[in-house]
Scaffold this motif. Structure first.
Motif, PDB file in Angstrom:
ATOM      1  N   PRO A  46       0.835  -1.078  -0.078  1.00  0.00           N
ATOM      2  CA  PRO A  46      -0.025   0.015   0.215  1.00  0.00           C
ATOM      3  C   PRO A  46       0.776   1.202   0.068  1.00  0.00           C
ATOM      4  O   PRO A  46       0.340   2.244  -0.185  1.00  0.00           O
ATOM      5  CB  PRO A  46      -0.980  -0.136   1.451  1.00  0.00           C
ATOM      6  N   PHE A  47       2.143   1.271   0.274  1.00  0.00           N
ATOM      7  CA  PHE A  47       2.996   2.344   0.411  1.00  0.00           C
ATOM      8  C   PHE A  47       3.675   2.571  -1.016  1.00  0.00           C
ATOM      9  O   PHE A  47       4.611   3.428  -0.913  1.00  0.00           O
ATOM     10  CB  PHE A  47       3.952   2.007   1.606  1.00  0.00           C
ATOM     11  N   GLU A  48       3.569   1.948  -2.000  1.00  0.00           N
ATOM     12  CA  GLU A  48       4.393   1.689  -3.155  1.00  0.00           C
ATOM     13  C   GLU A  48       4.378   3.213  -3.703  1.00  0.00           C
ATOM     14  O   GLU A  48       5.434   3.397  -4.257  1.00  0.00           O
ATOM     15  CB  GLU A  48       3.617   0.926  -4.128  1.00  0.00           C
ATOM     16  N   ASN A  49       3.279   4.124  -3.706  1.00  0.00           N
ATOM     17  CA  ASN A  49       3.319   5.260  -4.501  1.00  0.00           C
ATOM     18  C   ASN A  49       3.509   6.329  -3.337  1.00  0.00           C
ATOM     19  O   ASN A  49       3.471   7.349  -3.805  1.00  0.00           O
ATOM     20  CB  ASN A  49       2.273   5.656  -5.256  1.00  0.00           C
ATOM     21  N   ASP A  50       3.440   6.163  -2.191  1.00  0.00           N
ATOM     22  CA  ASP A  50       3.648   7.144  -0.999  1.00  0.00           C
ATOM     23  C   ASP A  50       5.249   7.590  -0.757  1.00  0.00           C
ATOM     24  O   ASP A  50       5.734   6.967  -0.079  1.00  0.00           O
ATOM     25  CB  ASP A  50       3.159   6.562   0.303  1.00  0.00           C
ATOM     26  N   THR A  51       5.707   8.258  -1.516  1.00  0.00           N
ATOM     27  CA  THR A  51       7.017   8.780  -1.492  1.00  0.00           C
ATOM     28  C   THR A  51       7.175  10.245  -1.402  1.00  0.00           C
ATOM     29  O   THR A  51       6.539  11.033  -1.619  1.00  0.00           O
ATOM     30  CB  THR A  51       7.963   8.320  -2.724  1.00  0.00           C
ATOM     31  N   PRO A  52       8.491  10.665  -0.905  1.00  0.00           N
ATOM     32  CA  PRO A  52       8.509  12.115  -0.702  1.00  0.00           C
ATOM     33  C   PRO A  52       8.600  12.664  -2.213  1.00  0.00           C
ATOM     34  O   PRO A  52       8.079  13.891  -2.343  1.00  0.00           O
ATOM     35  CB  PRO A  52      10.074  12.336  -0.201  1.00  0.00           C
ATOM     36  N   GLY A  53       8.971  11.887  -3.280  1.00  0.00           N
ATOM     37  CA  GLY A  53       8.930  12.432  -4.377  1.00  0.00           C
ATOM     38  C   GLY A  53       7.546  12.360  -5.081  1.00  0.00           C
ATOM     39  O   GLY A  53       7.191  12.887  -6.397  1.00  0.00           O
ATOM     40  N   SER A  81      12.009   3.870  -1.164  1.00  0.00           N
ATOM     41  CA  SER A  81      12.922   3.003  -0.065  1.00  0.00           C
ATOM     42  C   SER A  81      12.308   1.522  -0.131  1.00  0.00           C
ATOM     43  O   SER A  81      11.256   1.409  -0.485  1.00  0.00           O
ATOM     44  CB  SER A  81      12.765   3.556   1.128  1.00  0.00           C
ATOM     45  N   THR A  82      13.064   0.743   0.678  1.00  0.00           N
ATOM     46  CA  THR A  82      12.622  -0.636   0.752  1.00  0.00           C
ATOM     47  C   THR A  82      11.183  -0.512   1.707  1.00  0.00           C
ATOM     48  O   THR A  82      10.366  -1.559   1.453  1.00  0.00           O
ATOM     49  CB  THR A  82      13.470  -1.400   1.523  1.00  0.00           C
ATOM     50  N   LEU A  83      10.850   0.500   2.483  1.00  0.00           N
ATOM     51  CA  LEU A  83       9.690   0.601   3.043  1.00  0.00           C
ATOM     52  C   LEU A  83       8.472   0.723   2.018  1.00  0.00           C
ATOM     53  O   LEU A  83       7.359   0.076   2.524  1.00  0.00           O
ATOM     54  CB  LEU A  83       9.744   1.968   3.882  1.00  0.00           C
ATOM     55  N   ASN A  84       8.929   1.352   0.918  1.00  0.00           N
ATOM     56  CA  ASN A  84       7.632   1.431  -0.160  1.00  0.00           C
ATOM     57  C   ASN A  84       7.212   0.189  -0.648  1.00  0.00           C
ATOM     58  O   ASN A  84       6.027  -0.029  -1.068  1.00  0.00           O
ATOM     59  CB  ASN A  84       8.081   2.319  -1.159  1.00  0.00           C
ATOM     60  N   THR A  85       8.069  -0.669  -0.582  1.00  0.00           N
ATOM     61  CA  THR A  85       7.866  -2.231  -1.277  1.00  0.00           C
ATOM     62  C   THR A  85       7.303  -3.324   0.033  1.00  0.00           C
ATOM     63  O   THR A  85       7.346  -4.207  -0.477  1.00  0.00           O
ATOM     64  CB  THR A  85       8.980  -2.799  -1.841  1.00  0.00           C
ATOM     65  N   THR A  86       7.292  -2.622   1.113  1.00  0.00           N
ATOM     66  CA  THR A  86       6.719  -3.774   2.289  1.00  0.00           C
ATOM     67  C   THR A  86       5.253  -4.257   1.925  1.00  0.00           C
ATOM     68  O   THR A  86       4.334  -3.471   1.613  1.00  0.00           O
ATOM     69  CB  THR A  86       6.799  -3.067   3.773  1.00  0.00           C
ATOM     70  N   GLN A  87       5.261  -5.699   1.826  1.00  0.00           N
ATOM     71  CA  GLN A  87       4.125  -6.184   1.527  1.00  0.00           C
ATOM     72  C   GLN A  87       3.119  -6.393   2.962  1.00  0.00           C
ATOM     73  O   GLN A  87       3.709  -6.619   4.083  1.00  0.00           O
ATOM     74  CB  GLN A  87       4.115  -7.649   1.154  1.00  0.00           C
ATOM     75  N   VAL A  88       1.758  -6.036   2.926  1.00  0.00           N
ATOM     76  CA  VAL A  88       0.925  -5.987   4.021  1.00  0.00           C
ATOM     77  C   VAL A  88      -0.229  -6.858   3.693  1.00  0.00           C
ATOM     78  O   VAL A  88      -0.701  -6.963   2.647  1.00  0.00           O
ATOM     79  CB  VAL A  88       0.267  -4.559   4.169  1.00  0.00           C
ATOM     80  N   TRP A  89      -0.500  -7.897   4.580  1.00  0.00           N
ATOM     81  CA  TRP A  89      -1.580  -8.945   4.486  1.00  0.00           C
ATOM     82  C   TRP A  89      -2.857  -8.204   4.259  1.00  0.00           C
ATOM     83  O   TRP A  89      -3.143  -7.528   5.433  1.00  0.00           O
ATOM     84  CB  TRP A  89      -1.044  -9.806   5.643  1.00  0.00           C
ATOM     85  N   SER A  90      -3.664  -8.452   3.588  1.00  0.00           N
ATOM     86  CA  SER A  90      -4.968  -7.916   3.353  1.00  0.00           C
ATOM     87  C   SER A  90      -6.133  -9.026   3.244  1.00  0.00           C
ATOM     88  O   SER A  90      -7.330  -8.670   3.253  1.00  0.00           O
ATOM     89  CB  SER A  90      -5.092  -7.132   2.064  1.00  0.00           C
ATOM     90  N   GLY A  91      -5.581 -10.335   3.735  1.00  0.00           N
ATOM     91  CA  GLY A  91      -6.543 -11.312   3.764  1.00  0.00           C
ATOM     92  C   GLY A  91      -6.058 -12.451   3.029  1.00  0.00           C
ATOM     93  O   GLY A  91      -5.239 -12.580   2.475  1.00  0.00           O
ATOM     94  N   THR A  92      -7.209 -13.551   3.238  1.00  0.00           N
ATOM     95  CA  THR A  92      -6.776 -14.740   2.852  1.00  0.00           C
ATOM     96  C   THR A  92      -8.235 -15.463   2.133  1.00  0.00           C
ATOM     97  O   THR A  92      -9.067 -15.451   2.835  1.00  0.00           O
ATOM     98  CB  THR A  92      -6.022 -15.937   3.753  1.00  0.00           C
ATOM     99  N   THR A  93      -7.994 -16.035   0.827  1.00  0.00           N
ATOM    100  CA  THR A  93      -9.363 -16.612   0.448  1.00  0.00           C
ATOM    101  C   THR A  93      -9.560 -17.681   1.058  1.00  0.00           C
ATOM    102  O   THR A  93      -8.742 -18.470   1.716  1.00  0.00           O
ATOM    103  CB  THR A  93      -8.989 -16.832  -0.962  1.00  0.00           C
TER     104      THR A  93
END
Length: 198
Positions: A46-53, A81-93
């Motif tokens: 979810p942070f992929e596009n949240d950057t200072p730039g 940064s690597t924080l932007n690529t952190t995967q967050v679990w959003s559920g399991t089918t």
């Protein structure tokens, strides 16, 4: 008490059969090639596009492209940064099952093939009233695959069967193959999974 339909061939091990308990019958079929069990975890960044730039995307792109090197800003840099690529679990089918079931007649083509195919189609269909609401949704079933995979609450989401094959004198198929897709009613907890293995 429900009846048993399908190919309950006693010369074969129960570990090669699937038992699907519907409200009206126990359907027994031989597990065919291509049957599978699938569990999917949903992860996203979810942070992929949240950057200072991200607030200045054009300037960030110019820096990365090296267009601003003439004013002392080095190119080839990123505002991520690597924080932007952190995967967050959003559920399991829920657990998904794709079962290929084979039916064949040993002595009674209707009960061992036709009735099983009818029963599987019945449990995917609702029973609606003609003019008023309040009809019934498709029922839940219990899955016991090979006496090792046991789920008490499943729904069948798809039934597909072949229309070709040998037909007996009475007009009933002597052999039939059906592909059914089932899902558990809910997502299964990690702690519950060992109990599903018989």
């Amino acid at each position: 008490m429900s009846i048993t339909v399908g190919t309950n061939d006693h010369t074969l091990s129960d570990h090669l059969k699937a038992f699907i308990q519907t409200p009206d019958a126990l359907v027994v079929g031989i597990i065919g090639e291509g049957s599978s069990r699938e569990l999917t975890a949903l992860w996203e960044s979810p942070f992929e596009n949240d950057t200072p730039g991200s607030m200045f995307s054009k300037q960030g792109g110019l820096i990365q492209a090296g267009a601003l090197e003439g004013i002392g800003i080095e190119g080839g840099r990123t505002s991520k940064s690597t924080l932007n690529t952190t995967q967050v679990w959003s559920g399991t089918t829920p657990h998904n099952f794709n079962l290929v079931l084979e039916f064949y007649a040993i002595s009674d083509a209707y009960n061992q093939v036709q009735a099983a195919l009818i029963e599987l189609e019945k449990v995917i269909a609702p029973e609606m009233n003609e003019l008023t609401p309040g009809g019934r949704i498709p029922p839940q079933v219990t899955l016991n695959a090979g006496r090792q995979i046991i789920y008490p609450e499943c729904v069948i989401t798809n039934v597909s069967r072949q229309l070709d094959g040998p037909i007996g004198r009475d007009g009933y198929p002597l052999r039939g193959s059906v592909t059914i897709q089932l899902q558990t009613l809910t997502t299964v907890n990690q702690s519950d999974i060992p109990a599903t293995f018989g």
